[in-house]
Each structure stands twice: as structure tokens, then as C-alpha cells.
Design an enzyme around this catalytic site. Structure first.
Site, short mmCIF file in Angstrom:
data_model
loop_
_atom_site.label_atom_id
_atom_site.label_comp_id
_atom_site.label_asym_id
_atom_site.label_seq_id
_atom_site.Cartn_x
_atom_site.Cartn_y
_atom_site.Cartn_z
CD GLU A 23 57.39 -35.04 -10.87
OE1 GLU A 23 56.48 -35.70 -10.37
OE2 GLU A 23 58.33 -34.56 -10.22
CE LYS A 157 60.06 -32.93 -3.51
NZ LYS A 157 60.19 -34.34 -3.75
N1 PSU Z 1 58.98 -32.51 -6.77
C1 PSU Z 1 58.08 -31.67 -6.23
N2 PSU Z 1 56.98 -32.19 -5.67
C2 PSU Z 1 56.73 -33.55 -5.68
C3 PSU Z 1 57.68 -34.46 -6.25
C4 PSU Z 1 58.79 -33.86 -6.78
O1 PSU Z 1 58.28 -30.45 -6.23
O2 PSU Z 1 55.68 -33.96 -5.22
C5 PSU Z 1 57.43 -35.96 -6.30
C6 PSU Z 1 58.25 -36.57 -7.46
O3 PSU Z 1 57.33 -37.16 -8.35
C7 PSU Z 1 59.12 -37.61 -6.81
C8 PSU Z 1 58.26 -38.01 -5.67
O4 PSU Z 1 59.42 -38.67 -7.70
O5 PSU Z 1 57.76 -36.76 -5.18
C9 PSU Z 1 59.01 -38.79 -4.63
O6 PSU Z 1 58.12 -39.52 -3.86
P1 PSU Z 1 58.64 -40.70 -2.91
O7 PSU Z 1 59.53 -40.04 -1.91
O8 PSU Z 1 57.38 -41.29 -2.29
O9 PSU Z 1 59.36 -41.69 -3.79
#
Ligand code: PSU
Ligand code: MN
Length: 305
Positions: A23, A157
Site C-alpha cells: 500500500e 493499531k
Molecule cells: N498502517 C500504518 N500506517 C497507516 C496505515 C496503515 O502503519 O497510515 C493506513 C492504511 O492505509 C489503512 C489506513 O488502510 O491507515 C486506515 O485509514 P482509515 O482508518 O481512515 O480507514
């Protein structure tokens, strides 16, 4: 619509070699410059060392890229106008000629289109703390329920409500396969205090489960959770204290929607004196290595059928 493949990914497709999707939101919104660029390059290198080809996904000037050349990686790591794209907005970005990085959800969509079965990330999005008020639940969860890709993560996370995140994954029928551990990992820490929904002990079993689900006619992907290496983790109590402060600040400052995850990650980096960043880089590399092994195993399984 056309997918733009990097030279290496194109060659891998022609010679039918294993490819791992990566990603790009972690590059544009997850890690600060220059650690983001260094990490993106290091992860790609690990995938190559393991004998697979990395395909970092992003939308550049309206075009979906599967695999980025070095100059393009440099560009997205420093560009200021990159949107953070998920299922809801990727088509809009393409039609308006915009540029954006792909979250777990959007990367899965592109990986499936490109015929890539294995994808490596840091942590998936999930149910946010306070979701009962904000309704903030990442589109990543629904995507796992729909799209046939094995997603390797270090769990979810610790900025999220992990029990609720696991509940939603179960409701959606997404297998959560924890690699060699009886406890679900919490990104920066090896132990979230939650029992592993399912445990797997080999790369081979991960591939077999993916294929068995296809044989059963089940939709969607599998979430593989790989604990951060021992010795690189941050104590759960340190993270939890930092998360509490960060979430309260995000609330007070009315941070919402797409901005929540990047905001919290940045506050936690400050609060841990950069320790969270070091751990984040380490788990990203570790996940990429496992993903490459799964991709190779998957490839061998498909060849022998
Ligand atoms: N993992 C990390 N840092 C990030 C992300 C994942 O270490 O920034 C990102 C991923 O792309 C995940 C996104 O899909 O955060 C989730 O965002 P949201 O909660 O807005 O869907
Ligand atoms: Mn959200």
C-alpha cells in the site's frame, strides 16, 4: 480503464513470478519524510530478497499504478497533494485526474484486478475508539469481507478499539489468522490482551486456508496477523497511555474522517519520542518478508495444481 504496471511487475507477470502488493498510504500519510521513502525502498528490497516482486500501488495523475519506479516512489514520498484513497473515492480521483495513495481497502481492490493474491501492510484500519458516538469504522473491514486477497498485517493499531474490530471481522466472516501466537498482536506490541481468533503455524496452512475458502465458494480475503519481532516491540502500557492522550486531543480538536488515523499516528510518535516510528518500520519489514513467503508458496501451489 488501464492499469499501469512497473517494468518489474510487467516482467513478473510475463514469466508468472510471485508478486506482493504494497500500500502507499503508509508512505504518504503514515510515516514522516524521509523515513517514509527509506522504509518504502527497504520493504521493496526485502520482497525481492525473498524472491518475489513488489508492487506498490498508487494513483498518479488519474492513472492506477501497480508497481512504482524509483522516481515515482520519490515523488509520492514528498508530494503534498496526495489524497488518501479508499473504496469510496478511488474512481473520483481517477476521473478528475488526481493523485492519491491507496489504503488497505483500495490496495486490495487494485491487487485483485491485477491478479495479485498477497498484500503486505502495517496495520489495517478498524473500529475507532468512541465509534459508538462517531460511527468511525474503516472501510478496510468491509473490503476484507469482499475481496479475495491475503492481507498481512501486524494486527490492528492500538489506536483502535481492538475488541470491537475483532467482533466486526467475525460478523463479516473474515478469518483472522494469527501467525505463531495465541494472542492477537496490537501493532506496536505483540500482545493486545485478546485471544487469537485463529492460529496458524505455517505459510503453507495460510495458502491452504485461502484455497479452501475458494473451494467452499466463500468471498473475501483473509487477515494474517504477524506479531512485531520480540525485542522491537513497545510495552503495551506505554502505547496505551500515549493513545489515550492522542484520542482525547483528536476529540478536542474535532479531527474527523480520513484525518483521524494520520493525526493519531503523529501524536503517538511525538509522545513516544519516535519509538513508535522505529517499531512501525520494523513491523512493516517483517510483514513484507512473510508476505513474500506466502506469495511464493501460493505460486508453487498454483503451479502444481
Ligand atoms: N498502517 C500504518 N500506517 C497507516 C496505515 C496503515 O502503519 O497510515 C493506513 C492504511 O492505509 C489503512 C489506513 O488502510 O491507515 C486506515 O485509514 P482509515 O482508518 O481512515 O480507514
Ligand atoms: Mn475512518
Amino acid at each position: 480503464m488501464e492499469l499501469k504496471f512497473s517494468q518489474q511487475v510487467l516482467e513478473a507477470r510475463q514469466s508468472e513470478n510471485p508478486v506482493v502488493a504494497l500500500e502507499s498510504t503508509v508512505i504518504t500519510h503514515g510515516l514522516p519524510y524521509p523515513a517514509n521513502l527509506a522504509t518504502a525502498c527497504a520493504i521493496e528490497e526485502i520482497v525481492r530478497e525473498e524472491g518475489a516482486v513488489p508492487a506498490t500501488v498508487a494513483v498518479v495523475d488519474g492513472v492506477v499504478h501497480v508497481g512504482l519506479e524509483r522516481e515515482q516512489l520519490d515523488h509520492i514520498a514528498t508530494a503534498r497533494n496526495m489524497r488518501k484513497l479508499s473504496r469510496s473515492d478511488i474512481a473520483h480521483c481517477m476521473v478528475t485526474g488526481g493523485s492519491g495513495s491507496t489504503t488497505v481497502a483500495a490496495t486490495m481492490i487494485v491487487a485483485r484486478l491485477a491478479g495479485i493474491r498477497v498484500f503486505s501492510t502495517g496495520g489495517i484500519g478498524g473500529v475507532h475508539l468512541g465509534a459508538d458516538r462517531t460511527f468511525d469504522i474503516s472501510a478496510d473491514l468491509q473490503e476484507l469481507a469482499r475481496t479475495e486477497v491475503i492481507v498481512v498485517s501486524a494486527g490492528a493499531k492500538a489506536i483502535l478499539d481492538l475488541p470491537k474490530t475483532l467482533e466486526v471481522l467475525e460478523t463479516l466472516g473474515v478469518p483472522v489468522l494469527v501467525h505463531r501466537s495465541d494472542v492477537f498482536p496490537a501493532f506496536w506490541s505483540r500482545d493486545s490482551g485478546l485471544v487469537s481468533p485463529l492460529r496458524v503455524d505455517s505459510v503453507e496452512d495460510i495458502v491452504r486456508i485461502h484455497l479452501m475458502r475458494r473451494a467452499l465458494g466463500l468471498n473475501g480475503g483473509e487477515l494474517v496477523a504477524e506479531p512485531i519481532p520480540a525485542g522491537e516491540e513497545i510495552n503495551r502500557s506505554v502505547i496505551e497511555a500515549a493513545v489515550e492522550v492522542a484520542v482525547a486531543r483528536a476529540d478536542a480538536e474535532k479531527v474527523s474522517a480520513k484525518d483521524v488515523t494520520p493525526y493519531l499516528l503523529e501524536r503517538i510518535r511525538e509522545a513516544t519520542g519516535g519509538m513508535s516510528l522505529t517499531a512501525n518500520v520494523s513491523l512493516l519489514k517483517n510483514n513484507a518478508r512473510l508476505a513474500a513467503r506466502i506469495a511464493k508458496r501460493f505460486h508453487a501451489a498454483s503451479v502444481s495444481r
